[in-house]
Design a protein around this motif. Sequence first.
Motif, PDB file in Angstrom:
ATOM      1  N   SER A  43       0.846  -1.194   0.000  1.00  0.00           N
ATOM      2  CA  SER A  43       0.000   0.000   0.000  1.00  0.00           C
ATOM      3  C   SER A  43       0.882   1.245   0.000  1.00  0.00           C
ATOM      4  CB  SER A  43      -0.877  -0.014   1.249  1.00  0.00           C
ATOM      5  OG  SER A  43      -1.721   1.103   1.243  1.00  0.00           O
ATOM      6  N   ASP A  44       0.436   2.282  -0.730  1.00  0.00           N
ATOM      7  CA  ASP A  44       1.121   3.572  -0.723  1.00  0.00           C
ATOM      8  C   ASP A  44       2.413   3.571  -1.560  1.00  0.00           C
ATOM      9  OD1 ASP A  44       0.951   6.241   0.228  1.00  0.00           O
ATOM     10  OD2 ASP A  44       2.576   5.856   1.632  1.00  0.00           O
ATOM     11  N   LYS A  47       1.083   2.565  -6.987  1.00  0.00           N
ATOM     12  CA  LYS A  47       0.451   1.821  -8.088  1.00  0.00           C
ATOM     13  C   LYS A  47      -0.605   2.662  -8.808  1.00  0.00           C
ATOM     14  CE  LYS A  47      -0.862  -1.410  -5.205  1.00  0.00           C
ATOM     15  NZ  LYS A  47      -0.207  -0.842  -4.005  1.00  0.00           N
ATOM     16  N   THR A  49      -1.009   5.812  -8.807  1.00  0.00           N
ATOM     17  CA  THR A  49      -0.421   7.001  -9.440  1.00  0.00           C
ATOM     18  C   THR A  49       0.153   6.615 -10.802  1.00  0.00           C
ATOM     19  OG1 THR A  49       0.151   7.671  -7.200  1.00  0.00           O
ATOM     20  CG2 THR A  49       1.083   8.981  -8.985  1.00  0.00           C
ATOM     21  N   LEU A 173      -2.573  13.810  -9.328  1.00  0.00           N
ATOM     22  CA  LEU A 173      -1.487  12.837  -9.164  1.00  0.00           C
ATOM     23  C   LEU A 173      -1.024  12.753  -7.705  1.00  0.00           C
ATOM     24  CD1 LEU A 173       0.573  13.640 -12.386  1.00  0.00           C
ATOM     25  CD2 LEU A 173      -0.680  11.524 -11.909  1.00  0.00           C
ATOM     26  N   ARG A 176      -4.483  11.121  -2.543  1.00  0.00           N
ATOM     27  CA  ARG A 176      -4.310   9.800  -1.921  1.00  0.00           C
ATOM     28  C   ARG A 176      -5.661   9.197  -1.571  1.00  0.00           C
ATOM     29  NH1 ARG A 176      -2.950   5.136  -1.430  1.00  0.00           N
ATOM     30  NH2 ARG A 176      -2.452   4.205   0.570  1.00  0.00           N
ATOM     31  N   SER A 178      -6.760   5.195  -0.932  1.00  0.00           N
ATOM     32  CA  SER A 178      -6.325   3.803  -0.971  1.00  0.00           C
ATOM     33  C   SER A 178      -7.292   2.961  -1.823  1.00  0.00           C
ATOM     34  CB  SER A 178      -6.268   3.273   0.457  1.00  0.00           C
ATOM     35  OG  SER A 178      -5.316   2.275   0.524  1.00  0.00           O
ATOM     36  N   THR A 179      -6.736   2.154  -2.723  1.00  0.00           N
ATOM     37  CA  THR A 179      -7.576   1.371  -3.640  1.00  0.00           C
ATOM     38  C   THR A 179      -8.256   0.212  -2.920  1.00  0.00           C
ATOM     39  OG1 THR A 179      -6.032   1.908  -5.402  1.00  0.00           O
ATOM     40  CG2 THR A 179      -7.520   0.062  -5.826  1.00  0.00           C
ATOM     41  N   GLY A 201      -3.112  -2.361  -2.125  1.00  0.00           N
ATOM     42  CA  GLY A 201      -1.925  -2.990  -1.538  1.00  0.00           C
ATOM     43  C   GLY A 201      -2.018  -3.269  -0.047  1.00  0.00           C
ATOM     44  N   ASP A 272      12.043  11.083  -5.711  1.00  0.00           N
ATOM     45  CA  ASP A 272      12.130  12.501  -5.306  1.00  0.00           C
ATOM     46  C   ASP A 272      12.126  12.643  -3.785  1.00  0.00           C
ATOM     47  OD1 ASP A 272       9.462  11.568  -5.304  1.00  0.00           O
ATOM     48  OD2 ASP A 272       8.629  13.585  -5.530  1.00  0.00           O
ATOM     49  N   ALA A 326       6.643   8.740  -9.586  1.00  0.00           N
ATOM     50  CA  ALA A 326       5.352   8.522 -10.259  1.00  0.00           C
ATOM     51  C   ALA A 326       4.538   9.789 -10.448  1.00  0.00           C
ATOM     52  CB  ALA A 326       4.542   7.474  -9.495  1.00  0.00           C
TER      53      ALA A 326
HETATM   54  N1  LIG Z   1       6.232  12.791  -4.206  1.00  0.00           N
HETATM   55  C1  LIG Z   1       5.813  11.615  -4.685  1.00  0.00           C
HETATM   56  N2  LIG Z   1       4.607  11.126  -4.303  1.00  0.00           N
HETATM   57  C2  LIG Z   1       4.218   9.953  -4.825  1.00  0.00           C
HETATM   58  C3  LIG Z   1       4.995   9.211  -5.739  1.00  0.00           C
HETATM   59  N3  LIG Z   1       4.311   8.090  -6.076  1.00  0.00           N
HETATM   60  C4  LIG Z   1       3.149   8.144  -5.423  1.00  0.00           C
HETATM   61  N4  LIG Z   1       3.083   9.258  -4.654  1.00  0.00           N
HETATM   62  C5  LIG Z   1       2.018   9.649  -3.740  1.00  0.00           C
HETATM   63  O1  LIG Z   1       1.906   8.614  -2.774  1.00  0.00           O
HETATM   64  C6  LIG Z   1       0.548   8.409  -2.418  1.00  0.00           C
HETATM   65  C7  LIG Z   1       0.186   6.957  -2.587  1.00  0.00           C
HETATM   66  O2  LIG Z   1       0.177   6.631  -3.958  1.00  0.00           O
HETATM   67  P1  LIG Z   1      -0.888   5.590  -4.555  1.00  0.00           P
HETATM   68  O3  LIG Z   1      -0.615   5.535  -6.006  1.00  0.00           O
HETATM   69  O4  LIG Z   1      -2.245   5.906  -4.093  1.00  0.00           O
HETATM   70  O5  LIG Z   1      -0.401   4.248  -3.843  1.00  0.00           O
HETATM   71  P2  LIG Z   1      -0.997   2.776  -4.055  1.00  0.00           P
HETATM   72  O6  LIG Z   1       0.172   1.861  -4.203  1.00  0.00           O
HETATM   73  O7  LIG Z   1      -1.987   2.765  -5.147  1.00  0.00           O
HETATM   74  O8  LIG Z   1      -1.691   2.517  -2.661  1.00  0.00           O
HETATM   75  P3  LIG Z   1      -2.909   1.475  -2.344  1.00  0.00           P
HETATM   76  O9  LIG Z   1      -4.026   1.777  -3.274  1.00  0.00           O
HETATM   77  O10 LIG Z   1      -3.233   1.701  -0.905  1.00  0.00           O
HETATM   78  O11 LIG Z   1      -2.337   0.105  -2.551  1.00  0.00           O
HETATM   79  C8  LIG Z   1      -0.278   9.381  -3.287  1.00  0.00           C
HETATM   80  O12 LIG Z   1      -0.563  10.534  -2.514  1.00  0.00           O
HETATM   81  C9  LIG Z   1       0.663   9.736  -4.428  1.00  0.00           C
HETATM   82  O13 LIG Z   1       0.453  11.036  -4.930  1.00  0.00           O
HETATM   83  C10 LIG Z   1       6.286   9.734  -6.107  1.00  0.00           C
HETATM   84  O14 LIG Z   1       7.058   9.145  -6.869  1.00  0.00           O
HETATM   85  N5  LIG Z   1       6.636  10.934  -5.534  1.00  0.00           N
END
Ligand SMILES: Nc1nc2c(ncn2[C@@H]2O[C@H](COP(=O)(O)OP(=O)(O)OP(=O)(O)O)[C@@H](O)[C@H]2O)c(=O)[nH]1
Length: 354
Positions: A43-44, A47, A49, A173, A176, A178-179, A201, A272, A326
């Motif tokens: 999670s987090d 994915k 994004t 982008l 947040r 959670s899926t 996740g 980043d 991402a």
């Molecule tokens: N600064 C930054 N933030 C990121 C990056 N990738 C994702 N995020 C942030 O991290 C958070 C989680 O990203 P998600 O894409 O929701 O994560 P996930 O893996 O889909 O999470 P679940 O759905 O819970 O499994 C979001 O607020 C995104 O904007 C990155 O490379 N840099």
Amino acid sequence: MVMIGALSKDGDSRKISQKIEKQIEAQQKKNSKTYKILLLGASDSGKSTISKQIKILNTNGFSQEEIMSFIPVIRRNLLDSAKMLIKFVGNEDVPLDPLNIHNCEIIERFIPNPGELVSTMFGKAIFDLWTVSNIRRCMYRNDSLLIDSAPYFFQRATAICSPDYVPSIDDILHSRNSTMGISEISFSLDHLQIRMFDVGGQRTERRKWIYCFENVNSIIFCVSLNDFDKKLFERNVANRNRLLESVALFDSIINSQWFVESSIILFLNKFDLFRKKLEHVPFTDHFPQFSGKNNVKNITKFILWMFVNPSVNRQRHNIYPHITTAVDTSNIKVVFAAVKETILQHSLKEVGMF
Ligand SMILES: Nc1nc2c(ncn2[C@@H]2O[C@H](COP(=O)(O)OP(=O)(O)OP(=O)(O)O)[C@@H](O)[C@H]2O)c(=O)[nH]1
Ligand SMILES: [Mg+2]
């Protein structure tokens, strides 16, 4: 099949040729191979994004309706982060001037309508607080308890709280949510019809993954590099390091019998945030076994090794790693161009042409 009889008029012949073209197009679509990709990871890790970026880069992007549907999520992200920050400031008794004490009170007392947060006063209060260096330091001391996008949303607070707010693509982008369950995005890549699946996740969501394990051509496994100093919150496993949890999850996926034939693409994501964090958090505080030179490059290599070493990669997959951010569309565009090559080569291999 279309029979072409005697054609008396130009109009008739145009209609028939259009019909034929449509039939050929439909046939080509049928013939084009479907290629299935799973986005997996803790999670987090980013994915969804990545999935949003794929939508931007390979389809028509977000419709106006879809853009507006992000407003409640983004405002909820800002509200929760601001309330949390105020709690930390209170717990640590951070010294503040009277104006900012008042700003803290505005945030503390604020109760939004469900799904709505349109108080410009709230937006201004959090934006003003965010300019105070004491507050920023307090946030960085507690950042593992906040969402990673909290600083981004604090910076954007005034716009987000204005009554005529329209989310930017960057806001979307950074949002947040959670899926829950499984979502699919389809697009074409040369002769391939790609079906990409995004899953949740969280530990409780992972039991649903099995429903999409059949006939997977590629896995894109996302890892948050920024997790090296974070602990899991979930019950039973609280205090487990989140990067180690990610390695264990990767191990179980790549050694699974479901994915013997799949190509494995590894995204070391949130580069980043990771780079910024290493400026003030010593990596060895969390991984004392790391003995290399203390710089971003060596630490990234060390983390990559945690995922690809032979004791994890027991099925000896070719693993294709990428360092990603991402939320950065230009970065994902470049990375995805390389991923596209992997996918096309893999699809040729599957039909014995490579
Ligand atoms: N600064 C930054 N933030 C990121 C990056 N990738 C994702 N995020 C942030 O991290 C958070 C989680 O990203 P998600 O894409 O929701 O994560 P996930 O893996 O889909 O999470 P679940 O759905 O819970 O499994 C979001 O607020 C995104 O904007 C990155 O490379 N840099
Ligand atoms: Mg998600």
